[in-house]
Scaffold this motif. Sequence first.
Motif, PDB file in Angstrom:
ATOM      1  N   THR A  20      36.461  37.137  45.260  1.00 44.23           N
ATOM      2  CA  THR A  20      36.960  37.749  46.491  1.00 44.23           C
ATOM      3  C   THR A  20      36.148  39.014  46.768  1.00 44.23           C
ATOM      4  O   THR A  20      35.350  39.445  45.943  1.00 44.23           O
ATOM      5  N   TYR A  26      39.820  33.514  42.962  1.00 41.53           N
ATOM      6  CA  TYR A  26      40.849  32.549  43.329  1.00 41.53           C
ATOM      7  C   TYR A  26      40.252  31.158  43.214  1.00 41.53           C
ATOM      8  O   TYR A  26      39.042  30.992  43.168  1.00 41.53           O
ATOM      9  N   ASN A  42      45.227  35.606  43.962  1.00 41.71           N
ATOM     10  CA  ASN A  42      44.094  36.245  43.282  1.00 41.71           C
ATOM     11  C   ASN A  42      44.363  36.441  41.792  1.00 41.71           C
ATOM     12  O   ASN A  42      45.493  36.713  41.385  1.00 41.71           O
TER      13      ASN A  42
END
Length: 64
Positions: A20, A26, A42
Motif C-alpha cells: 500500500t 494487502y 491491511n
Amino acid sequence: MTNANSLYQADKPVFEVFPTVNAQYYWRAKAANGRILCHSENYTTRQAAVDGVNSLIRNIKKYY
C-alpha cells in the motif's frame, strides 16, 4: 464482494499480495477470468499478508 463458498468454487483463484502507499500490505483473490473476488484489510508486513492468505485457504477447505 463474495462469500467463501463462491471463492472456493472459483476456477483456480489466484492470490496476489500488494504493497500500500503507507508501507503496509494487502492481498486479493482473482478468478481465472480476472474478476476480483475479495480482498483483505491491511497487514503490517508482507509475511503477515501471506499468512492471511494461507489462513483463508485453510478455513475454506475446512468449512466448505
